[in-house]
Design a protein around this motif. Structure first.
Motif, PDB file in Angstrom:
ATOM      1  N   GLY A  53       0.838  -1.190   0.000  1.00  0.00           N
ATOM      2  CA  GLY A  53       0.000   0.000   0.000  1.00  0.00           C
ATOM      3  C   GLY A  53       0.870   1.235   0.000  1.00  0.00           C
ATOM      4  N   THR A  54       0.811   2.011   1.082  1.00  0.00           N
ATOM      5  CA  THR A  54       1.638   3.219   1.203  1.00  0.00           C
ATOM      6  C   THR A  54       2.833   3.010   2.117  1.00  0.00           C
ATOM      7  OG1 THR A  54       0.226   3.982   3.016  1.00  0.00           O
ATOM      8  CG2 THR A  54      -0.330   4.748   0.795  1.00  0.00           C
ATOM      9  N   CYS A  55       2.999   1.776   2.632  1.00  0.00           N
ATOM     10  CA  CYS A  55       4.057   1.511   3.606  1.00  0.00           C
ATOM     11  C   CYS A  55       5.291   0.894   2.957  1.00  0.00           C
ATOM     12  CB  CYS A  55       3.544   0.570   4.694  1.00  0.00           C
ATOM     13  SG  CYS A  55       2.213   1.269   5.693  1.00  0.00           S
ATOM     14  N   MET A  56       6.458   1.300   3.455  1.00  0.00           N
ATOM     15  CA  MET A  56       7.723   0.760   2.973  1.00  0.00           C
ATOM     16  C   MET A  56       8.072  -0.523   3.740  1.00  0.00           C
ATOM     17  SD  MET A  56       9.870   4.336   2.605  1.00  0.00           S
ATOM     18  CE  MET A  56      11.271   3.535   1.833  1.00  0.00           C
ATOM     19  N   VAL A  57       9.128  -1.163   3.335  1.00  0.00           N
ATOM     20  CA  VAL A  57       9.592  -2.393   3.985  1.00  0.00           C
ATOM     21  C   VAL A  57       9.882  -2.131   5.461  1.00  0.00           C
ATOM     22  CG1 VAL A  57      11.464  -4.080   4.034  1.00  0.00           C
ATOM     23  CG2 VAL A  57      10.542  -3.309   1.839  1.00  0.00           C
ATOM     24  N   SER A  58       9.386  -3.018   6.344  1.00  0.00           N
ATOM     25  CA  SER A  58       9.635  -2.881   7.777  1.00  0.00           C
ATOM     26  C   SER A  58      11.068  -3.272   8.128  1.00  0.00           C
ATOM     27  CB  SER A  58       8.660  -3.763   8.575  1.00  0.00           C
ATOM     28  OG  SER A  58       7.323  -3.441   8.300  1.00  0.00           O
TER      29      SER A  58
END
Length: 336
Positions: A53-58
């Motif tokens: 979605g709008t989140c980058m790799v944790s």
């Protein structure tokens, strides 16, 4: 600019050669999702271009082979997950993407993510509160009726409905200190005015004491209940007063949730089986067989409900505006 363009082309080429062997593991939990995406050694330097979605790799693990393991660990309240309520299930949907260029450019790789959960028996939508929708109080009972959004997660933000799309109509009676209550839609019609008068032009939606006519003419249905005191009519929009104001008038009935008969029911037509089905107990669907003729009340149990004026009430929803798909000139906020 030439350097950036060249770099983008190189990254695209690298990814195109490895995307066919994408290794993605998805673990859905109650309120979150954990994803492991194994990527090639060539893509490891570009892991910042991977998104949920709008989140980058944790977190990124570089393996001894030089390959990488991109991990995403987020709740469904993050990353702009889409929440859908479908019958007895809740779905959370999103996408894993690889974006070698700016976000304004389309992603070069898209992988759908979906987590499906069984809806809790005690689950009640957030919009179920005394302040939502049209309210009608009678004899100590308060009834609400509203147009919901497509996801069934709240009240609709517009009253403009494209022809053929669905307009979920929710009605509920406040339980308060009453014994368990069952809410039924005995009769509903569409009209061009907020008040029904002799000679008013109407379009029948539900009649014959709870038979959903539109389920036989189109694809309308009653959705599974989350509580006996509420009902959702999943109504497919129809050609009536196109482009002009439409009001949905419903006669709502409060009844004993343990008793059904031909006069107290909610029935819709199931095209796959070619028969009418009782919403609250398909095993008693024989009560719906009168929907093609005339339905009458036969049970004497529950007459105490009939003796009180508050067992029935008339609610109105609108104005709604049904438009052709290519008509975008009408734009109004929903009025309820």
């Amino acid at each position: 600019m030439v350097t950036h363009l060249y770099l983008g082309v190189v990254i695209l080429a690298i990814f195109a050669s490895t995307v066919t062997c994408a290794d993605i593991d998805v673990v859905c939990e109650k309120d979150s999702v954990k994803i492991k995406w194994k990527i090639s050694a060539e893509l490891v330097p570009f892991s910042a271009r991977l998104f949920l979605g709008t989140c980058m790799v944790s977190h990124l693990n570089v393996l001894p082979t030089g390959e990488g393991e991109a991990q995403f660990d987020y709740t469904f309240a993050e990353c702009k997950f889409k929440k859908l309520i479908k019958g007895k299930h809740i779905k959370y949907q999103n996408e894993l993407t690889y974006r070698p260029q700016a976000r304004t450019k389309p992603a070069s790789f898209v992988y759908p993510i979906e987590c499906v959960q069984k809806r809790p028996e005690t689950w009640i939508p957030t919009f179920l509160n005394p302040g939502s929708g049209v309210s009608a109080g009678r004899g100590g009972l308060v009834i609400h009726m509203s147009l919901l959004n497509e996801q069934l997660t709240g009240v609709a933000e517009t009253n403009v409905i494209p022809l053929g799309s669905f307009m979920p109509i929710w009605a509920a009676v406040e339980q308060k200190s009453h014994q368990p209550l069952l809410l039924l839609m005995e009769q509903c019609v569409a009209a061009s005015t907020p008040e029904l008068k002799p000679g008013s032009q109407v379009y029948p939606i539900i009649n014959n004491k709870g038979c959903l006519l539109e389920s036989k003419r189109g694809s309308s249905m009653f959705l599974p209940r989350y509580h006996s005191s509420a009902i959702i009519l999943y109504l497919q929009s129809f050609k009536f007063n196109l482009g002009e104001e439409v009001y949905i008038h419903c006669k709502l009935v409060v009844w004993d949730p343990e008793v059904f008969d031909e006069g107290k029911k909610a029935c819709h037509y199931v095209k796959e089986s070619g028969s009418w089905e009782l919403l609250d107990d398909p095993f008693q669907s024989s009560l719906c067989s009168c929907c093609d003729s005339t339905c009458k009340s036969r049970s004497r149990r529950g007459l105490e409900w009939e003796s009180h004026d508050h067992s029935r009430t008339h609610s109105v929803l609108g104005p709604l505006i049904i438009v052709e798909h290519n008509n975008k000139s009408v734009s109004q906020d929903v009025l309820v």
